[in-house]
Every structure is written in structure tokens, then in C-alpha cells.
Design a protein around this motif. Structure first.
Motif, PDB file in Angstrom:
ATOM      1  N   ARG A  23       9.090  -5.416   5.855  1.00  0.00           N
ATOM      2  CA  ARG A  23       8.005  -5.558   4.883  1.00  0.00           C
ATOM      3  C   ARG A  23       6.660  -5.427   5.589  1.00  0.00           C
ATOM      4  NH1 ARG A  23       8.673 -11.243   2.694  1.00  0.00           N
ATOM      5  NH2 ARG A  23       9.509 -11.591   4.778  1.00  0.00           N
ATOM      6  N   THR A  24       5.706  -4.793   4.935  1.00  0.00           N
ATOM      7  CA  THR A  24       4.357  -4.692   5.480  1.00  0.00           C
ATOM      8  C   THR A  24       3.422  -5.642   4.731  1.00  0.00           C
ATOM      9  OG1 THR A  24       3.502  -2.983   3.985  1.00  0.00           O
ATOM     10  CG2 THR A  24       4.805  -2.247   5.897  1.00  0.00           C
ATOM     11  N   ASN A  25       2.211  -5.772   5.236  1.00  0.00           N
ATOM     12  CA  ASN A  25       1.195  -6.611   4.599  1.00  0.00           C
ATOM     13  C   ASN A  25       0.221  -5.804   3.746  1.00  0.00           C
ATOM     14  OD1 ASN A  25       1.716  -9.280   6.168  1.00  0.00           O
ATOM     15  ND2 ASN A  25       1.552  -7.744   7.785  1.00  0.00           N
ATOM     16  N   ALA A  26       0.366  -4.484   3.726  1.00  0.00           N
ATOM     17  CA  ALA A  26      -0.611  -3.614   3.080  1.00  0.00           C
ATOM     18  C   ALA A  26      -0.144  -3.175   1.692  1.00  0.00           C
ATOM     19  CB  ALA A  26      -0.880  -2.393   3.938  1.00  0.00           C
ATOM     20  N   VAL A  27      -1.077  -3.127   0.758  1.00  0.00           N
ATOM     21  CA  VAL A  27      -0.791  -2.711  -0.612  1.00  0.00           C
ATOM     22  C   VAL A  27      -0.863  -1.187  -0.700  1.00  0.00           C
ATOM     23  CG1 VAL A  27      -1.572  -2.818  -3.015  1.00  0.00           C
ATOM     24  CG2 VAL A  27      -1.650  -4.869  -1.561  1.00  0.00           C
ATOM     25  N   ALA A  28       0.179  -0.585  -1.233  1.00  0.00           N
ATOM     26  CA  ALA A  28       0.248   0.870  -1.318  1.00  0.00           C
ATOM     27  C   ALA A  28      -0.812   1.416  -2.265  1.00  0.00           C
ATOM     28  CB  ALA A  28       1.634   1.298  -1.792  1.00  0.00           C
ATOM     29  N   ASP A  29      -1.585   2.375  -1.768  1.00  0.00           N
ATOM     30  CA  ASP A  29      -2.570   3.106  -2.575  1.00  0.00           C
ATOM     31  C   ASP A  29      -3.586   2.189  -3.243  1.00  0.00           C
ATOM     32  OD1 ASP A  29      -1.274   5.570  -1.967  1.00  0.00           O
ATOM     33  OD2 ASP A  29       0.219   5.122  -3.504  1.00  0.00           O
ATOM     34  N   ALA A  30      -3.911   1.081  -2.607  1.00  0.00           N
ATOM     35  CA  ALA A  30      -4.909   0.164  -3.154  1.00  0.00           C
ATOM     36  C   ALA A  30      -6.290   0.815  -3.153  1.00  0.00           C
ATOM     37  CB  ALA A  30      -4.941  -1.121  -2.321  1.00  0.00           C
ATOM     38  N   ARG A  31      -7.140   0.353  -4.055  1.00  0.00           N
ATOM     39  CA  ARG A  31      -8.512   0.851  -4.083  1.00  0.00           C
ATOM     40  C   ARG A  31      -9.271   0.306  -2.872  1.00  0.00           C
ATOM     41  NH1 ARG A  31     -11.849  -0.807  -9.221  1.00  0.00           N
ATOM     42  NH2 ARG A  31     -10.198   0.483 -10.169  1.00  0.00           N
ATOM     43  N   PRO A  32      -9.973   1.176  -2.127  1.00  0.00           N
ATOM     44  CA  PRO A  32     -10.727   0.687  -0.974  1.00  0.00           C
ATOM     45  C   PRO A  32     -11.863  -0.241  -1.387  1.00  0.00           C
ATOM     46  CG  PRO A  32     -10.362   3.055  -0.808  1.00  0.00           C
ATOM     47  CD  PRO A  32      -9.965   2.649  -2.207  1.00  0.00           C
TER      48      PRO A  32
END
Length: 399
Positions: A128-137
């Protein structure tokens, strides 16, 4: 034998054959094998032994939400250096950046298809990663760090560093140099490592790869900062006056070469990689060399000694004496947190990872790289670079 060449072989051995055997066991087929119980990352960092259902990329030390996306990029201005019939250079890059919200599905660490191509097993795809896929910058202009992985290794092995810098407020671009590792493209095809094996036959291989990777990094920088274009990540704004580069092994040599060639890159860091092109003596820009102590050869040390004399700007050479060459990549904490440390042959493990815990090695790498770029890109105080620290007794100043 150089660090890059010797340790590429070690990486592939440990993360394929040895890892498969450790996961499957002598009496269990891989398809039905359950991985060894993974260590909880936070507990492992503190010396605990609690378990969680799935391994997790160690959480960043800062608390901004992180977004990520992967993008195919094509440089039509140059042919591919490794494939004679390819008139353009095709790349994959993963971007991490501060996100405006923590909500959304987290990105996969790596796809099952690419995991099988790289490691011949599926288990890394369960991380699992901590980053949200394709999140708005997040709004604002962000300093940028370009990342290049070790030869034969995927950009995914720099995920923990990418997430860390994004949580600190940087935009990050990790670039796979196609045909130097297995690379998966959005259409589902995987391009294999055409350059693998050439490093032992061509004395100019290291310099050729360093230049090709430097060109890859500079092209991605062009795309991110081109005026009048949306860039590869919609809504992501880059502060072109604050750009750094870093890499592991051969990627570290490429980061230094990219800085030498491109005045937009203000600082560069090399994580335990031999330098194939003599460092320029005319940049006057900051350089960080971060070395492992275990497995360091006299030839590799002399390589750095020779280049050290040519750096005319602020320069730092720090070492983790108990770390191995792969301790600067995700592969160290990944092996540790899949519960495999005690299942690998002791000599094999030590040669690649040293004796330090993988989470601890990552913490030190994050801290010293963060201090370096915070000081030289953002102008922030960074006392960690000035003297030994009680917080990181495993790190010493070599120069």
C-alpha cells in the motif's frame, strides 16, 4: 567491478530468485503461497514486532496529503539510445506532489504485471502507498526534485523518497530510463531491459547511460516548466528557480551529470553510485554524496575521491557504515517488511543491505536528502549537514 554493475545483479537476485524461494518455501507452490507475516512499519522503526495485513510504504515524516500520477512522455527531438529502430525516446514518469485533499483511493505501489516482469512474483504489488491516485495538486508553485533509480531497477524503488518530498511540499518526478529496466506503458505492453548485459562489455557504458538519463531528466524538466502548456500533470505548477536532482547508484551519476549540463538544476545528490563522467569543475553548485559502508570497494571509494576534488560549490560526503548499496532504495525496507530478513542467507542479505534496519536506513536517507534540498533549494536552516547528529548516530561525515 563498479558499484552499479555489481549491485544490479544483487538486486535482481534477491528480489526474484531468493525472494520467491523465501515466500513459497520448499513445499509450497508460489501460486498458492502466502507471504511471511509483514512487520508493521511504525513498530519496526521503533524495534517492535507488531504485524499488519499488508505492507505499507513507510509514512512520510511531514503531514501534507500526497497525490500521484504516472504519465507516458515522448521526446521527439532525439532517438532512443538503446534501440536503433526507435526514432523517438519514450519514457514513463511517476509524479508525486502536495495534494489539496487526502481523500481518494491510494495508488498501487506497482502493478501485478510489472511486479512479475521485474521480480517474478506478485507480492510487491500488494504494498500500500500513502499517495492518492490522480489527486488534484495543491495550489501554489512547488520546488521540484527529479529522481533516477539504479540501473536495472524500477522508478517504483524510489516511492518512499517521492512521497516524503511531496509531503514536505516538493513536486517530484521519478523517471524510468526505458530499456535499462522493465517498463510498463499505459497500453499494457512492457519493454524489457535491452541494455542489461551491455555494462560488462562496453567500457563507455556508464558514461553513455549517464548522458542518456541526464537527457531524460532534462526533458521531463522541460515538459514541467514549458510556458503556455498544461504540463504532464494538470494543475501542477513548478517553481523553475528551485530544481534539484537525485538518484540511486547509476541514477546518482545521472543526477550529477544533469546538473552539470543544465543550469536550471541548482543542487544534486548521488546515493552510492560510481561517477562515470568526471564531475564538472565549473558549476559551483551544491553536491551531496551519500555512501554505504558495507561492500564498498577500494575502486568505488577512489572514484569518489577523484571526483570530490572537482566539486567547487558546497559539497557534502556522508556515509552509513552499516548500510548496503540497496539500503538507499525501497528494496531494503520492502524485504524487511515482508518478513524476509531472517529467511535470506546471511551473507547475501549483508552484502546487499548491510546490518542496519531498512526503515532506519530510509529514515536517515530521507533526513539527509531533505536537509540538503531544504538548504539549497529553499534556503532553510539545515544543521544536520554541519555536524554529526545524535538523532542519526549511524551516519558519519566522511568529508
Amino acid at each position: 567491478m563498479s558499484k552499479n554493475r555489481r549491485w544490479r545483479s544483487a538486486a535482481l537476485t534477491i528480489m526474484s530468485t531468493t525472494l520467491v524461494l523465501a515466500l513459497a518455501g520448499p513445499a509450497t507452490a508460489l501460486a498458492g503461497a502466502a507471504p511471511a507475516a509483514p512487520l508493521n512499519v511504525a513498530a519496526a522503526a521503533a524495534g517492535g514486532t507488531a504485524h499488519s495485513a499488508r505492507p505499507l510504504v513507510p509514512a512520510p515524516t511531514a503531514h501534507r496529503p500526497v497525490g500521484t500520477t504516472s504519465v507516458r512522455l515522448v521526446d521527439a527531438s532525439r532517438p532512443d539510445p538503446w534501440r536503433a529502430d526507435a526514432p523517438t525516446r519514450e519514457l514513463m514518469a511517476t509524479f508525486w506532489y502536495p495534494a489539496d485533499s487526502p481523500r481518494g483511493a491510494h495508488a498501487p505501489y506497482i502493478s501485478p504485471k510489472l511486479s512479475r516482469a521485474l521480480y517474478d512474483l506478485d507480492e510487491p504489488a500488494t504494498i500500500r502507498t500513502n499517495a492518492v491516485a490522480d489527486a488534484r495538486p495543491a495550489a501554489g508553485r512547488h520546488p521540484l526534485i527529479l529522481l533516477s533509480p539504479g540501473f536495472g531497477m524500477s522508478r517504483s524503488t524510489l516511492t518512499a523518497l517521492g512521497e516524503e518530498f511531496a509531503a514536505r511540499g516538493y513536486a517530484v518526478a521519478a523517471v524510468d530510463s526505458t530499456y535499462e529496466t522493465s517498463v510498463e506503458f499505459p497500453d499494457g505492453r512492457i519493454e524489457s531491459c535491452l541494455a542489461c548485459g551491455l555494462e560488462g562489455k562496453d567500457p563507455e557504458f556508464g558514461a553513455k547511460s549517464s548522458r542518456a538519463r541526464a537527457a531524460d531528466l532534462r526533458f521531463v524538466l522541460d515538459r514541467l516548466t514549458a510556458p503556455g502548456h498544461g504540463g504532464p500533470v494538470r494543475g501542477l505548477s513548478i517553481d523553475a528557480s528551485r530544481v534539484g536532482a537525485a538518484g540511486h547508484s547509476l541514477g546518482g551519476a545521472a543526477a550529477l551529470e544533469a546538473m552539470r549540463e543544465d543550469p536550471r538544476i541548482k543542487a544534486a545528490a548521488n546515493l552510492d553510485g560510481s561517477i562515470w563522467i568526471p564531475a564538472g569543475d565549473d558549476t559551483g553548485r551544491p553536491a551531496l554524496l551519500f555512501s554505504a559502508g558495507v561492500g564498498a570497494s577500494p575502486e568505488a571509494t577512489q572514484n569518489w575521491e577523484d571526483n570530490w576534488k572537482r566539486f567547487t560549490g558546497p559539497r557534502y560526503w556522508v556515509e552509513m557504515p552499516t548500510a548496503g548499496h540497496l539500503s538507499f532504495s525501497d528494496e531494503h525496507w520492502l524485504v524487511d517488511n515482508l518478513g524476509l530478513r531472517d529467511q535470506l542467507p546471511p551473507d547475501t542479505y549483508r552484502e546487499s543491505f548491510g546490518t542496519i534496519n531498512g526503515n532506519r536506513a530510509l529514515a536517515a536517507t530521507r533526513a539527509y536528502l531533505g536537509a540538503f534540498f531544504d538548504r539549497h533549494l529553499l534556503g532553510r536552516p539545515a544543521p544536520l549537514l554541519d555536524r554529526p547528529s545524535r538523532a542519526f548516530p549511524e551516519v558519519r561525515f566522511t568529508k
